[in-house]
Motif scaffolding. Structure first.
Motif, PDB file in Angstrom:
ATOM      1  N   LYS A   1      13.602   0.684 -59.687  1.00 23.00           N
ATOM      2  CA  LYS A   1      12.562   1.257 -58.927  1.00 23.00           C
ATOM      3  C   LYS A   1      11.322   1.778 -59.453  1.00 23.00           C
ATOM      4  CE  LYS A   1      14.598   3.254 -55.288  1.00 23.00           C
ATOM      5  NZ  LYS A   1      15.339   4.733 -54.696  1.00 23.00           N
ATOM      6  N   SER A   2      10.256   1.406 -58.886  1.00 25.07           N
ATOM      7  CA  SER A   2       8.912   1.963 -59.437  1.00 25.07           C
ATOM      8  C   SER A   2       8.426   3.075 -58.813  1.00 25.07           C
ATOM      9  CB  SER A   2       7.917   0.951 -59.110  1.00 25.07           C
ATOM     10  OG  SER A   2       7.640   0.806 -57.518  1.00 25.07           O
ATOM     11  N   ILE A   3       7.575   3.993 -59.340  1.00 25.73           N
ATOM     12  CA  ILE A   3       7.146   4.774 -58.752  1.00 25.73           C
ATOM     13  C   ILE A   3       6.652   5.099 -57.293  1.00 25.73           C
ATOM     14  CG2 ILE A   3       4.823   4.969 -59.372  1.00 25.73           C
ATOM     15  CD1 ILE A   3       4.865   7.727 -59.814  1.00 25.73           C
ATOM     16  N   PHE A   4       6.277   3.702 -56.766  1.00 23.17           N
ATOM     17  CA  PHE A   4       5.867   3.509 -55.358  1.00 23.17           C
ATOM     18  C   PHE A   4       7.133   3.390 -54.507  1.00 23.17           C
ATOM     19  CE2 PHE A   4       2.546   1.859 -58.116  1.00 23.17           C
ATOM     20  CZ  PHE A   4       1.513   2.510 -57.820  1.00 23.17           C
ATOM     21  N   ASP A   5       8.241   3.214 -55.043  1.00 22.54           N
ATOM     22  CA  ASP A   5       9.428   3.503 -54.176  1.00 22.54           C
ATOM     23  C   ASP A   5       9.888   4.799 -54.089  1.00 22.54           C
ATOM     24  OD1 ASP A   5       9.449   0.550 -54.119  1.00 22.54           O
ATOM     25  OD2 ASP A   5      10.782   0.307 -55.783  1.00 22.54           O
ATOM     26  N   THR A   6       9.545   5.448 -54.897  1.00 26.28           N
ATOM     27  CA  THR A   6      10.440   6.961 -54.668  1.00 26.28           C
ATOM     28  C   THR A   6       9.253   7.992 -54.335  1.00 26.28           C
ATOM     29  OG1 THR A   6       9.587   7.378 -57.020  1.00 26.28           O
ATOM     30  CG2 THR A   6      11.704   6.614 -56.852  1.00 26.28           C
ATOM     31  N   VAL A   7       8.080   7.824 -54.489  1.00 27.90           N
ATOM     32  CA  VAL A   7       7.068   8.710 -53.815  1.00 27.90           C
ATOM     33  C   VAL A   7       6.548   8.186 -52.545  1.00 27.90           C
ATOM     34  CG1 VAL A   7       4.725   9.879 -54.351  1.00 27.90           C
ATOM     35  CG2 VAL A   7       6.261   9.336 -56.245  1.00 27.90           C
ATOM     36  N   PRO A   8       6.623   9.098 -51.572  1.00 23.18           N
ATOM     37  CA  PRO A   8       5.886   8.581 -50.146  1.00 23.18           C
ATOM     38  C   PRO A   8       4.634   8.045 -50.296  1.00 23.18           C
ATOM     39  CG  PRO A   8       7.019  10.598 -49.842  1.00 23.18           C
ATOM     40  CD  PRO A   8       6.909  10.221 -51.570  1.00 23.18           C
ATOM     41  N   LEU A   9       4.292   7.255 -49.656  1.00 28.15           N
ATOM     42  CA  LEU A   9       2.740   6.646 -49.271  1.00 28.15           C
ATOM     43  C   LEU A   9       2.082   7.895 -49.026  1.00 28.15           C
ATOM     44  CD1 LEU A   9       1.129   4.054 -49.608  1.00 28.15           C
ATOM     45  CD2 LEU A   9       1.531   3.673 -46.914  1.00 28.15           C
ATOM     46  N   GLU A  10       2.374   8.612 -48.228  1.00 29.91           N
ATOM     47  CA  GLU A  10       1.432   9.828 -47.833  1.00 29.91           C
ATOM     48  C   GLU A  10       1.018  10.567 -49.113  1.00 29.91           C
ATOM     49  OE1 GLU A  10       4.496   9.326 -46.541  1.00 29.91           O
ATOM     50  OE2 GLU A  10       3.731   8.170 -44.739  1.00 29.91           O
ATOM     51  N   HIS A  11       1.667  10.675 -49.939  1.00 26.30           N
ATOM     52  CA  HIS A  11       1.164  11.460 -51.251  1.00 26.30           C
ATOM     53  C   HIS A  11      -0.050  10.804 -51.968  1.00 26.30           C
ATOM     54  CE1 HIS A  11       4.299  14.250 -50.353  1.00 26.30           C
ATOM     55  NE2 HIS A  11       5.409  13.670 -51.109  1.00 26.30           N
ATOM     56  N   PHE A  12       0.290   9.360 -51.944  1.00 32.55           N
ATOM     57  CA  PHE A  12      -0.633   8.713 -52.442  1.00 32.55           C
ATOM     58  C   PHE A  12      -2.139   8.755 -51.917  1.00 32.55           C
ATOM     59  CE2 PHE A  12       2.662   6.649 -54.493  1.00 32.55           C
ATOM     60  CZ  PHE A  12       2.600   6.594 -55.654  1.00 32.55           C
ATOM     61  N   VAL A  13      -2.091   8.908 -50.681  1.00 33.86           N
ATOM     62  CA  VAL A  13      -3.090   9.014 -49.680  1.00 33.86           C
ATOM     63  C   VAL A  13      -3.895  10.167 -49.857  1.00 33.86           C
ATOM     64  CG1 VAL A  13      -4.160   8.836 -47.157  1.00 33.86           C
ATOM     65  CG2 VAL A  13      -2.266   7.094 -47.898  1.00 33.86           C
ATOM     66  N   ILE A  14      -3.196  11.296 -49.832  1.00 31.61           N
ATOM     67  CA  ILE A  14      -3.629  12.749 -49.959  1.00 31.61           C
ATOM     68  C   ILE A  14      -4.309  12.924 -51.381  1.00 31.61           C
ATOM     69  CG2 ILE A  14      -2.835  15.014 -50.046  1.00 31.61           C
ATOM     70  CD1 ILE A  14      -0.828  14.416 -48.168  1.00 31.61           C
ATOM     71  N   LEU A  15      -3.744  12.336 -52.431  1.00 33.47           N
ATOM     72  CA  LEU A  15      -4.014  12.431 -53.769  1.00 33.47           C
ATOM     73  C   LEU A  15      -5.537  11.725 -53.918  1.00 33.47           C
ATOM     74  CD1 LEU A  15      -4.002  13.319 -56.641  1.00 33.47           C
ATOM     75  CD2 LEU A  15      -2.448  11.180 -57.232  1.00 33.47           C
ATOM     76  N   SER A  16      -5.514  10.568 -53.418  1.00 31.29           N
ATOM     77  CA  SER A  16      -6.650   9.625 -53.495  1.00 31.29           C
ATOM     78  C   SER A  16      -7.763  10.484 -52.480  1.00 31.29           C
ATOM     79  CB  SER A  16      -6.369   8.213 -52.678  1.00 31.29           C
ATOM     80  OG  SER A  16      -5.450   7.683 -53.377  1.00 31.29           O
ATOM     81  N   LEU A  17      -7.502  11.117 -51.568  1.00 27.86           N
ATOM     82  CA  LEU A  17      -8.533  11.617 -50.403  1.00 27.86           C
ATOM     83  C   LEU A  17      -9.108  12.900 -51.407  1.00 27.86           C
ATOM     84  CD1 LEU A  17      -9.884  12.281 -47.911  1.00 27.86           C
ATOM     85  CD2 LEU A  17      -7.998  13.753 -47.305  1.00 27.86           C
TER      86      LEU A  17
END
Length: 107
Positions: free
Chosen positions: A3-19
């Motif tokens: 499993k990669s980090i993209f499978d375990t962390v929700p996509l919304e967290h990446f969107v918020i971090l990028s924002l």
């Protein structure tokens, strides 16, 4: 299969971090007068977009976003090289890296 980090962390967290990263970079571009800090802020904004592209690419299982990120990184490296070269020439003439000092370069 791992499993990669993209499978375990929700996509919304990446969107918020990028924002958050993009907003920090935008504030740095708008508020700072030092050209080196402005360049770093632009790079932070580009990295926020890259993170978002990789996250969506991994979420969809499509590698085209990761290929796009590679090209963005190549263009960003060229931009930094050119920008620092211009910055060095400006520093030689004006003896400052302050954006307000560029008003002296007008006709």
């Amino acid at each position: 299969m791992e499993k990669s980090i993209f499978d375990t962390v929700p996509l919304e967290h990446f969107v918020i971090l990028s924002l958050i990263l993009f907003c920090i970079g935008m504030i740095g571009v708008l508020r700072r007068r030092n050209m080196i800090v402005v360049f770093m802020s632009i790079e932070l904004m580009l990295n926020a977009v890259n993170l978002l592209a990789v996250a969506f690419s991994a979420h969809r299982g499509d590698p085209s976003g990761q290929v796009f990120v590679f090209f963005v990184m190549v263009v960003a490296a060229a931009e930094v090289a050119l920008g620092l070269g211009i910055l060095m020439m400006i520093y030689r003439n004006v003896k400052s890296v302050d954006i307000n000092a560029l008003k002296q370069l007008k006709w």
